[in-house]
Design an enzyme around this catalytic site. Structure first.
Site, PDB file in Angstrom:
ATOM      1  N   TYR A  83       0.755  -1.227   0.109  1.00 43.58           N
ATOM      2  CA  TYR A  83       0.040  -0.050   0.016  1.00 43.58           C
ATOM      3  C   TYR A  83       0.917   1.225   0.002  1.00 43.58           C
ATOM      4  O   TYR A  83       1.648   1.653   0.908  1.00 43.58           O
ATOM      5  CB  TYR A  83      -0.908   0.134   1.212  1.00 43.58           C
ATOM      6  CG  TYR A  83      -2.251  -1.061   1.120  1.00 43.58           C
ATOM      7  CD1 TYR A  83      -2.409  -1.778   0.131  1.00 43.58           C
ATOM      8  CD2 TYR A  83      -2.458  -1.080   2.327  1.00 43.58           C
ATOM      9  CE1 TYR A  83      -3.259  -2.846  -0.011  1.00 43.58           C
ATOM     10  CE2 TYR A  83      -3.949  -2.294   2.257  1.00 43.58           C
ATOM     11  CZ  TYR A  83      -4.075  -2.825   1.229  1.00 43.58           C
ATOM     12  OH  TYR A  83      -5.093  -4.058   1.194  1.00 43.58           O
ATOM     13  N   SER A 103     -13.415  -4.072  -0.191  1.00 48.45           N
ATOM     14  CA  SER A 103     -14.067  -3.370  -1.409  1.00 48.45           C
ATOM     15  C   SER A 103     -15.595  -3.431  -1.053  1.00 48.45           C
ATOM     16  O   SER A 103     -16.356  -3.621  -2.156  1.00 48.45           O
ATOM     17  CB  SER A 103     -13.561  -3.549  -2.536  1.00 48.45           C
ATOM     18  OG  SER A 103     -12.289  -3.172  -2.962  1.00 48.45           O
ATOM     19  N   PRO A 104     -16.277  -3.077   0.314  1.00 45.26           N
ATOM     20  CA  PRO A 104     -17.528  -3.362   0.262  1.00 45.26           C
ATOM     21  C   PRO A 104     -18.533  -2.417  -0.414  1.00 45.26           C
ATOM     22  O   PRO A 104     -19.656  -2.648  -0.240  1.00 45.26           O
ATOM     23  CB  PRO A 104     -17.698  -3.310   1.946  1.00 45.26           C
ATOM     24  CG  PRO A 104     -16.512  -2.287   2.387  1.00 45.26           C
ATOM     25  CD  PRO A 104     -15.608  -2.532   1.354  1.00 45.26           C
ATOM     26  N   GLY A 160     -18.371  -5.059  -9.601  1.00 45.51           N
ATOM     27  CA  GLY A 160     -17.494  -5.930 -10.320  1.00 45.51           C
ATOM     28  C   GLY A 160     -16.065  -6.279  -9.411  1.00 45.51           C
ATOM     29  O   GLY A 160     -15.888  -6.259  -8.476  1.00 45.51           O
ATOM     30  N   VAL A 178     -17.458   2.733  -7.294  1.00 45.59           N
ATOM     31  CA  VAL A 178     -18.483   2.252  -6.308  1.00 45.59           C
ATOM     32  C   VAL A 178     -19.985   2.301  -6.662  1.00 45.59           C
ATOM     33  O   VAL A 178     -20.319   3.080  -7.670  1.00 45.59           O
ATOM     34  CB  VAL A 178     -18.237   3.748  -5.222  1.00 45.59           C
ATOM     35  CG1 VAL A 178     -19.320   3.814  -4.088  1.00 45.59           C
ATOM     36  CG2 VAL A 178     -17.003   3.673  -4.667  1.00 45.59           C
ATOM     37  N   PHE A 179     -20.737   1.531  -6.044  1.00 53.12           N
ATOM     38  CA  PHE A 179     -22.131   1.458  -6.701  1.00 53.12           C
ATOM     39  C   PHE A 179     -23.097   2.352  -5.812  1.00 53.12           C
ATOM     40  O   PHE A 179     -24.226   2.629  -6.316  1.00 53.12           O
ATOM     41  CB  PHE A 179     -22.503  -0.069  -6.449  1.00 53.12           C
ATOM     42  CG  PHE A 179     -22.680  -0.608  -4.990  1.00 53.12           C
ATOM     43  CD1 PHE A 179     -23.723  -0.045  -4.122  1.00 53.12           C
ATOM     44  CD2 PHE A 179     -21.810  -1.306  -4.445  1.00 53.12           C
ATOM     45  CE1 PHE A 179     -23.532  -0.669  -2.895  1.00 53.12           C
ATOM     46  CE2 PHE A 179     -21.589  -1.829  -3.281  1.00 53.12           C
ATOM     47  CZ  PHE A 179     -22.552  -1.384  -2.497  1.00 53.12           C
TER      48      PHE A 179
END
Length: 305
Positions: free
Chosen positions: A52, A215-216, A220, A225-226
């Site tokens: 990271y 990645s909650p 995909g 971000v949804f």
């Protein structure tokens, strides 16, 4: 925030953890504010990886922690190793040298948890076992786990590794549910019935492993971000309706959806915005009904058989 036990280990943590991948982009002062906001919200596990920010995220965290009132023993530090430039490496020498580098960058003499980051098909499990023994006996690592590994890879490790593997960090969100889909479409001929992971949720529950969804909020393969994304109108409408009914944000509902699953999950949120961290942490106080949980799953585009 409610506490959970990490696997069967002696470590207990808040139900949410903070992923520090993006901390490399923050100043020390900004990072200190992030750490404090997380702590005030009940988050005490901070997730790192040696890649990271090419190590910068860990260094900034180290310096930022000194600017807070938190003591090292009040938090849990988790990091991951095994990803190198263009390949994966679970060799004994790399694991040991990686941990030494992580400890130096974090300014600590031990990690609470160490995860093997991505499967290395050239892995020699005997070498991993030797590395883990050295780390455990030296006190450099308290608890071990894996990330993104299937049940047979875990079983292969367990044949040689003495220490229990307490954690598996896996991608999972309302808009990325292959871990769940096959279990709902048993003996069906549709695409959702394809078993891609070896029933890892059920395996994790049987073996008392804590699942850490990463990645909650992504859809995909971390494509974006949804939340408030125009390609997910039904999901966002359902999130909005549920959020308004519960008095929290849509992001908190997306996390509450994960927390409601009985597979002992600890979502890893990656926000570096203190206010957003506080809003998301309110998921801990949200109770979803079974109909509400399935309604959100269906709104994400999933058909039930």
């Amino acid at each position: 925030m409610k506490q959970i036990q990490l696997g069967t280990s002696p470590l207990f943590s808040g139900r949410l953890s903070l992923g520090c991948m993006r901390m490399a982009d923050k100043t020390v002062k900004e990072a200190a504010g992030v750490i404090e906001a997380a702590s005030e919200s009940g988050i005490n596990l901070f997730d790192h990886a040696d890649i990271y920010g090419k190590g910068t995220s860990e260094e900034i965290f180290r310096d930022a922690l000194k600017e807070t009132s938190l003591k090292r023993e009040e938090i849990l530090l988790q990091s991951k190793c095994g990803i190198r430039d263009g390949y994966f490496d679970f060799s004994k020498d790399h694991i040991l040298s990686s941990v030494d580098g992580i400890l130096k960058r974090l300014g600590t003499d031990y990690l609470d948890t160490l995860l093997l980051h991505r499967p290395d098909t050239l892995m020699e499990p005997e070498e991993v076992a030797e590395a883990f023994d050295t780390l455990a006996e030296s006190g450099k690592v308290r608890v071990f786990g894996v990330s993104n590994q299937n049940q047979m890879q875990i079983e292969l490790l367990k044949r040689y590794v003495k220490q229990p593997l307490q954690i598996n960090q896996l991608q999972l969100s309302l808009a990325h549910t292959p871990l769940i889909d096959a279990g709902l479409n048993v003996n069906m001929g549709n695409d959702a019935a394809v078993v891609r992971d070896g029933y890892l949720l059920e395996y994790s529950r049987l073996h008392d492993m804590t699942v850490q969804p990463w990645s909650p909020f992504q859809h995909g393969m971390i494509e974006g971000v949804f939340i408030d994304h125009p390609e997910f109108p039904e999901l966002n409408a359902a999130l909005k309706e549920t959020a308004e009914a519960k008095g929290v944000s849509k992001s908190a509902i997306a996390i509450a959806w994960l927390l409601h699953h009985p597979a002992k999950m600890q979502p890893v949120i990656g926000s570096m915005n203190p206010e957003r961290i506080r809003e998301i942490a309110k998921a801990d106080g949200v109770t979803l009904t079974r109909p509400e949980w399935y309604a959100l799953y269906r709104a994400a585009g999933n058909d039930l058989p």
